[in-house]
Design a protein around this motif. Structure first.
Motif, PDB file in Angstrom:
ATOM      1  N   PRO A  22       0.934  -0.832  -0.044  1.00 10.35           N
ATOM      2  CA  PRO A  22       0.277   0.308  -0.115  1.00 10.35           C
ATOM      3  C   PRO A  22       0.542   1.063   0.149  1.00 10.35           C
ATOM      4  N   LYS A  23       0.223   2.167  -0.506  1.00  7.67           N
ATOM      5  CA  LYS A  23       1.198   3.823  -0.915  1.00  7.67           C
ATOM      6  C   LYS A  23       1.719   4.493   0.606  1.00  7.67           C
ATOM      7  N   VAL A  24       0.981   3.965   1.956  1.00  7.86           N
ATOM      8  CA  VAL A  24       1.204   4.562   2.981  1.00  7.86           C
ATOM      9  C   VAL A  24       2.487   4.212   3.727  1.00  7.86           C
ATOM     10  N   SER A 108      -2.993  10.789   3.902  1.00 13.51           N
ATOM     11  CA  SER A 108      -1.289  10.060   5.122  1.00 13.51           C
ATOM     12  C   SER A 108      -0.550   9.923   3.753  1.00 13.51           C
ATOM     13  N   ASP A 109       0.128  10.829   2.526  1.00 11.43           N
ATOM     14  CA  ASP A 109       0.185  10.067   1.032  1.00 11.43           C
ATOM     15  C   ASP A 109       0.733  11.581   0.839  1.00 11.43           C
ATOM     16  N   MET A 110       1.712  12.567   2.028  1.00  8.77           N
ATOM     17  CA  MET A 110       1.512  13.665   2.069  1.00  8.77           C
ATOM     18  C   MET A 110       2.997  13.733   3.786  1.00  8.77           C
ATOM     19  N   VAL A 232       2.528  12.327  -2.528  1.00 11.73           N
ATOM     20  CA  VAL A 232       3.312  11.734  -3.261  1.00 11.73           C
ATOM     21  C   VAL A 232       2.123  10.267  -4.275  1.00 11.73           C
ATOM     22  N   ASN A 233       1.661  10.607  -5.914  1.00 10.94           N
ATOM     23  CA  ASN A 233       0.902   9.552  -5.594  1.00 10.94           C
ATOM     24  C   ASN A 233       1.684   8.381  -6.919  1.00 10.94           C
ATOM     25  N   ASP A 234       2.758   9.341  -7.464  1.00 14.69           N
ATOM     26  CA  ASP A 234       4.207   7.889  -8.060  1.00 14.69           C
ATOM     27  C   ASP A 234       5.239   7.772  -7.481  1.00 14.69           C
TER      28      ASP A 234
HETATM   29 CA    CA Z   1      -3.065  11.990  -3.310  1.00 16.50          CA
END
Ligand code: CA
Ligand code: UD1
Length: 460
Positions: A22-24, A108-110, A232-234
């Motif tokens: 998962p990204k986070v 939570s992607d910051m 951050v997405n990628d």
């Molecule tokens: Ca985002």
């Protein structure tokens, strides 16, 4: 300033990372995105800290609990969208207790979201009297973000997602950071009637602002530092933001008296501490709780992880983890320190030395091609090149004790557990299996045989 609750959105998969993770749970400067955001939000001391999970829910909630044992885990159902995430959170939180006052929501992607920015946002919200406040920022390239649409008087009208925006909306550079403060009652109303009639077929939290607007006012607070709210997405964004952050960390240390020859190839994590006049040479990674003392020189090509390096020490082309390097020690090149080493002052380890759980007294030197594991070495002892402590019998790890002022010949083998006293000299190539008393010389036989006139098979 009292937050009734803080809701961190961590249910998304992060498809654009193209990852099995998962990204986070991806790392940024040594900590996961989720860990970083939870720490920043946690500093505002909300009465409840909730984390919304869904994709790989077990893994994400386990991580969240490891960062904060009191976290409230909310399981989002199969309906997607940031708005749905908040609906699930509010359903659970209001069931548990009465929510009143302000509720903070953050994606939570910051990874660089910081508590200073968050405190300013909450203070702004509470002073303005608005029912909802969105944290915004202005970007040169707003692609991918939701755009903040204001009326002629500058009031926030709504947020339009990239995929739903028309051309004039796309030209707006003020974007939604995905951090909001809502009055709790207003939030409950605003999310009650969301729909998914949009390009992504998701329940958008951003739509809640339009409802909020019909019941009260919606404000916007621009983050003073755009980096702090960058999402951050990628992995391209991950690399770019990591680089920008690392540059800042390096600049901070340079302005505090550290020489960093090449900040482009020097990576320093946030919890590292560097004293004045430390020099860090190119290709070095300083990670975890690494602490480096005055005038020490680290690098080139050195990785330090949770290492304590005292003043005047030199660590060159090596990897040191969980170890303490004493004052004026000389480590490397090509030394590999696994955790648990304690090296005294003016010691030496390397070139080509591996150590693990070794305690090395002041002035003791292990200069060439040796393995010293689970060992105690006294002071001013010298270990001959190619010496090995055989610490593992297949079941147990055993310790080797070697005293002070010992001269170990080249190519010795210490078969642990074994004890060697002080002021001992050992012959080259000795295999030491039994205790050696103080003030003695020890050598072990290895008979030299000569076969005269011998030729290799191919020559015979
Ligand atoms: Ca985002
Ligand atoms: C979102 C915002 C956008 C904003 C951008 C900032 C919406 C609709 N859009 O878009 O306006 O500019 O963030 O980065 O809110 N999440 C859940 N459950 C879900 C979906 C997402 O908890 O069903 C979480 C994700 O784990 C993530 C956060 O919400 O932490 C944002 O999701 P993401 O998919 O990255 O939203 P963006 O498309 O970036």
């Amino acid at each position: 300033m009292a937050l009734s609750a803080a809701i961190i959105l961590a249910a998304g998969e992060g498809t654009r990372m193209c990852s099995s993770k998962p990204k986070v749970l991806h790392e940024f400067a040594g900590k996961t995105f989720l860990q970083r955001v939870m720490a920043s939000v946690g500093q505002l001391e909300p009465e409840t800290l909730a984390v919304v999970v869904h994709y790989q829910a077990d893994r994400v909630s386990e991580a969240a609990r490891s960062y904060d044992a009191n976290v409230d885990i909310v399981n989002q159902d199969d309906i997607p969208g940031t708005g749905r995430a908040v609906q699930c959170a509010m359903a659970q939180l209001t069931q548990e207790r009465n929510l009143h006052g302000s509720v903070l929501i953050a994606a939570s992607d910051m990874p660089l979201l910081d508590s200073v920015t968050l405190k300013k946002l909450v203070a702004f919200h509470e002073q303005s009297g608005d029912g909802a406040t969105v944290l915004t920022t202005i970007l040169d390239n707003p692609t991918g973000y939701g755009r903040i649409i204001r009326d002629r008087d500058g009031h926030v009208l709504r947020i339009v997602e990239q995929k739903d925006a028309n051309r004039s909306e796309l030209a707006v550079q003020e974007v939604n950071t995905s951090v909001y403060v809502f009055d709790a009652d207003l939030l409950a109303e605003a999310i009650a009637n969301l729909d998914n009639h949009n390009a992504q077929g998701e329940f958008y939290l951003t739509d809640a602002l339009e409802t909020a607007k019909t019941r009260g006012t919606v404000g916007a607070f621009a983050a003073p530092d755009p980096l702090s709210v960058e999402g951050v997405n990628d992995r391209l964004q991950l690399a770019a933001l990591s680089k920008a952050h690392n540059r800042r960390v390096c600049e901070h240390w340079m302005l505090n008296g550290v020489t960093i020859l090449d900040p482009d190839t020097t990576w320093i994590e946030d919890d590292v501490e560097l004293a004045q006049d430390v020099t860090v040479l190119p290709g070095s990674f300083l990670k975890g709780h690494t602490v480096i003392g005055q005038n020490a020189v680290v690098g080139p090509y050195t990785t330090l992880i949770d290492a304590i390096v005292d003043a005047e020490a030199v660590v060159e082309r090596s990897r040191v983890q969980g170890s303490h390097i004493g004052r004026a020690a000389n480590i490397g090149p090509w030394t590999y320190m696994r955790p648990g080493n304690e090296l005294g002052e003016e010691t030496k380890a390397g070139a080509f030395v591996e150590m693990k759980k070794a305690h090395i007294g002041n002035g003791t030197k292990v200069p060439h091609l040796s393995y010293v594991g689970d060992a105690e070495l006294g002071e001013h002892t010298n270990i001959g090149g190619g010496t090995i402590t055989a610490n593992y019998d297949g079941v147990h790890k055993n310790r080797t004790h070697i005293g002070s002022n010992v001269h170990v010949g080249a190519g010795n083998l210490f078969v642990a557990p074994v004890e060697v006293g002080d002021s001992v000299t050992t012959g080259a190539g000795s295999v030491i299996r039994h205790a050696v008393p103080d003030d003695s010389m020890v050598y072990s036989e290895n008979t030299q045989h000569i076969v005269e006139g011998w030729k290799p098979a191919w020559e015979r």
